[in-house]
Write an enzyme that holds these catalytic residues in place. Structure first.
Site, PDB file in Angstrom:
ATOM      1  N   HIS A  85       0.873  -1.173   0.000  1.00 25.89           N
ATOM      2  CA  HIS A  85       0.000   0.000   0.000  1.00 25.89           C
ATOM      3  C   HIS A  85       0.916   1.230   0.000  1.00 25.89           C
ATOM      4  O   HIS A  85       2.035   1.171   0.510  1.00 25.89           O
ATOM      5  CB  HIS A  85      -0.822  -0.059   1.294  1.00 25.89           C
ATOM      6  CG  HIS A  85      -1.881   0.968   1.430  1.00 25.89           C
ATOM      7  ND1 HIS A  85      -1.622   2.251   1.839  1.00 25.89           N
ATOM      8  CD2 HIS A  85      -3.226   0.896   1.251  1.00 25.89           C
ATOM      9  CE1 HIS A  85      -2.763   2.923   1.912  1.00 25.89           C
ATOM     10  NE2 HIS A  85      -3.753   2.129   1.554  1.00 25.89           N
ATOM     11  N   ASP A 117       2.931  -4.535   7.813  1.00 26.48           N
ATOM     12  CA  ASP A 117       1.691  -3.774   7.687  1.00 26.48           C
ATOM     13  C   ASP A 117       0.540  -4.764   7.884  1.00 26.48           C
ATOM     14  O   ASP A 117       0.263  -5.583   7.010  1.00 26.48           O
ATOM     15  CB  ASP A 117       1.662  -3.143   6.286  1.00 26.48           C
ATOM     16  CG  ASP A 117       0.308  -2.540   5.939  1.00 26.48           C
ATOM     17  OD1 ASP A 117      -0.653  -2.721   6.713  1.00 26.48           O
ATOM     18  OD2 ASP A 117       0.220  -1.906   4.871  1.00 26.48           O
ATOM     19  N   GLN A 120      -4.715  -5.122   6.924  1.00 25.13           N
ATOM     20  CA  GLN A 120      -5.769  -6.003   6.389  1.00 25.13           C
ATOM     21  C   GLN A 120      -5.845  -7.348   7.091  1.00 25.13           C
ATOM     22  O   GLN A 120      -6.865  -8.036   6.972  1.00 25.13           O
ATOM     23  CB  GLN A 120      -5.545  -6.244   4.886  1.00 25.13           C
ATOM     24  CG  GLN A 120      -5.735  -5.019   4.016  1.00 25.13           C
ATOM     25  CD  GLN A 120      -7.174  -4.510   4.000  1.00 25.13           C
ATOM     26  OE1 GLN A 120      -8.118  -5.220   4.335  1.00 25.13           O
ATOM     27  NE2 GLN A 120      -7.347  -3.253   3.636  1.00 25.13           N
ATOM     28  N   LYS A 123     -10.520  -0.593  10.546  1.00 21.99           N
ATOM     29  CA  LYS A 123     -10.775  -1.812   9.752  1.00 21.99           C
ATOM     30  C   LYS A 123     -11.084  -2.995  10.658  1.00 21.99           C
ATOM     31  O   LYS A 123     -11.428  -4.075  10.208  1.00 21.99           O
ATOM     32  CB  LYS A 123      -9.560  -2.133   8.878  1.00 21.99           C
ATOM     33  CG  LYS A 123      -9.262  -1.034   7.850  1.00 21.99           C
ATOM     34  CD  LYS A 123      -8.088  -1.403   6.986  1.00 21.99           C
ATOM     35  CE  LYS A 123      -7.445  -0.211   6.316  1.00 21.99           C
ATOM     36  NZ  LYS A 123      -8.064   0.156   5.035  1.00 21.99           N
ATOM     37  N   CYS A 132      -4.838   2.634  -3.527  1.00 21.37           N
ATOM     38  CA  CYS A 132      -3.559   3.069  -2.924  1.00 21.37           C
ATOM     39  C   CYS A 132      -2.460   2.039  -3.163  1.00 21.37           C
ATOM     40  O   CYS A 132      -1.613   1.806  -2.291  1.00 21.37           O
ATOM     41  CB  CYS A 132      -3.698   3.344  -1.433  1.00 21.37           C
ATOM     42  SG  CYS A 132      -4.797   4.695  -1.074  1.00 21.37           S
TER      43      CYS A 132
HETATM   44  N1  PMP Z   1      -1.986  -0.787   4.413  1.00 21.09           N
HETATM   45  C1  PMP Z   1      -2.987  -1.479   3.870  1.00 21.09           C
HETATM   46  C2  PMP Z   1      -2.704  -2.865   3.367  1.00 21.09           C
HETATM   47  C3  PMP Z   1      -4.261  -0.932   3.787  1.00 21.09           C
HETATM   48  O1  PMP Z   1      -5.250  -1.626   3.236  1.00 21.09           O
HETATM   49  C4  PMP Z   1      -4.482   0.362   4.296  1.00 21.09           C
HETATM   50  C5  PMP Z   1      -5.854   1.008   4.213  1.00 21.09           C
HETATM   51  N2  PMP Z   1      -6.449   0.967   2.974  1.00 21.09           N
HETATM   52  C6  PMP Z   1      -3.412   1.053   4.847  1.00 21.09           C
HETATM   53  C7  PMP Z   1      -2.175   0.453   4.900  1.00 21.09           C
HETATM   54  C8  PMP Z   1      -3.552   2.446   5.384  1.00 21.09           C
HETATM   55  O2  PMP Z   1      -4.374   2.447   6.496  1.00 21.09           O
HETATM   56  P1  PMP Z   1      -4.913   3.801   7.127  1.00 21.09           P
HETATM   57  O3  PMP Z   1      -5.471   4.600   5.975  1.00 21.09           O
HETATM   58  O4  PMP Z   1      -5.954   3.353   8.090  1.00 21.09           O
HETATM   59  O5  PMP Z   1      -3.751   4.481   7.761  1.00 21.09           O
END
Ligand code: PMP
Length: 421
Positions: free
Chosen positions: A122, A199, A202, A225, A365
């Protein structure tokens, strides 16, 4: 507890209708819906316990502080942390990863040092490292992704070198659904002398994530999430690492003493939590974690796995649909991204919205990953404990409608072109 239909009453938002049709919410990878227990915890905090934490000597402030620190302890045990002080509250995964890059990264990386990421990250696990690399003269490298959406581990071994100081990877891809073999990768990274940042944005919502079992050094997560509120999440890191790291933001609450020229800092985690923290949301995240445990993480994993397997099977009935990532539900989470013939993913999402079905369209993203597959964007359906097989059926019906609509408009366009000629 029966998941899917059996649990939906806990989630008030799911009873909404969209244009007279029941809402089919298939975007939990972007954010999950919240059970009433979490909503009530938020309101209860402001009605009963609101005071600023760590500074008051009166009952209310002590109560708020105790609840905030209980939430931290709860999160620590959820992630299998050795101690509660290993959890730093942040706004979410993005802020947690930025914290690691800005503190540990600045202190440890110099010119020529290598940061090894993966092509399926991401943006939040790419951009902070790009910023750091530009500042420190460090080098970014990426583990390639195979055609079936897995990390190329042979390439990983080749890329891992004496200069690799950090390996950063996503536990579960938000696009491909792939669940990466973090333990195996962490063991190899440690042998090469690198630290590992995971990270877990998910994975933490759907499966048990144990930092010790994963062999992680840093792990980032987002509360929103995980059935919790937006604006709260955190970083887990081994205490010794946190202790040796310089602070992130400066300000009140993170100091032991402030002089005109220099200050001294508190111990972790407070060293990293400058200013008034997000108390109510942290407490409500603790309640979300209690809720997930009560339902059972294994039951949540199994339910999401069942829906994913069902979706992978049923989506094959839609002609022209291409699914990215592993084609079977083994080692795969509940995010299913796809494209459909020449229909733009935004058009897919718009037609589905007309049916009350919420899916995401875009690059999610993860632009480098989409570029790897030669597509600018995809549509993504993602599942959580409250989704049902009937909703997967609705998705398939909706996609068949998208096809019918676009087949008609493209044949009409062809006829027009023919007529005009
Ligand atoms: N990493 C992953 C794999 C994600 O799916 C997301 C959220 N879409 C993020 C990081 C970023 O998370 P946040 O926007 O809650 O900081």
């Amino acid at each position: 507890m029966a998941l899917g239909a059996g649990i939906r009453d806990d989630f008030p938002l799911l009873s909404h209708t969209v244009g007279g049709k029941p809402l089919v919410y298939l975007d939990s990878a972007a954010t999950s819906q919240k059970p009433r227990q979490v909503l009530e915890a938020l309101s209860e905090h402001y009605r009963c316990c609101n005071a600023n934490v760590h500074r008051g000597i009166y009952w209310l402030a002590e109560e708020a502080t105790a609840r905030y620190e209980e939430a931290r302890a709860n999160l620590a045990s959820f992630f299998g942390a050795a101690r509660s002080e290993e959890i730093v509250f942040t706004r979410g995964t993005t802020e947690a990863l930025n914290l690691v890059a800005a503190t540990w990264g600045r202190a440890h990386l110099g010119p020529g040092d290598e940061i090894l990421l993966t092509e399926m990250e991401h943006h939040s696990n790419i951009v902070p490292w790009q910023m750091l690399a530009a500042e420190r003269g460090a080098i970014l490298k990426y583990v390639p992704v195979t055609g079936e959406g897995r990390l190329d581990l042979d390439a990983f071994d080749r890329l891992l070198a004496g200069r690799t100081k950090l390996v950063g990877l996503v536990h579960q891809s938000n696009v491909l659904g792939t669940i990466n073999p973090v333990r195996e990768i962490a063991d190899r990274a440690h042998e090469a002398g690198a630290l590992v940042v995971v990270d877990a944005a998910q994975s933490a919502p759907h499966q048990s994530v144990d930092v010790a079992a994963l062999g992680a050094d840093f792990l980032a997560f987002s509360g929103h999430k995980m059935l919790g509120p937006m604006g709260i999440g955190g970083l887990w890191a081994r205490y010794a690492l946190l202790d040796a790291m310089p602070p992130y933001h400066g300000g009140g609450e993170m100091i032991t003493s402030v002089g005109l020229d220099r200050s001294t800092y508190k111990d972790p985690p407070h060293k990293f939590e400058a200013g008034t923290p997000n108390v109510a949301d942290a407490i409500a995240l603790g309640v979300a974690v209690d809720y997930m445990r009560q339902v059972g993480l294994e039951a949540i994993s199994e339910h999401v796995h069942d829906l994913t397997a069902y979706a992978l099977l049923r989506l094959k009935e839609v002609p022209g649909l291409v699914i990215y990532g592993p084609q079977t539900a083994t080692d795969r989470g509940g995010a299913v991204s796809f494209t459909l013939d020449c229909v733009h993913p935004h058009d897919i999402a718009q037609v589905l919205d007309g049916e009350g079905i919420a899916v995401r369209a875009g690059h999610h993203c993860a632009e480098p990953l989409h570029r790897r597959f030669g597509i600018p964007a995809s549509a993504r359906a993602s599942f959580h404990l409250y989704n049902t097989r009937a909703e997967v059926d609705a998705l398939v019906e909706g996609l068949l409608k998208v096809r019918r609509l676009f087949a008609r408009s493209s044949s009409a366009a062809k006829e027009d072109a023919h007529g005009a000629g």
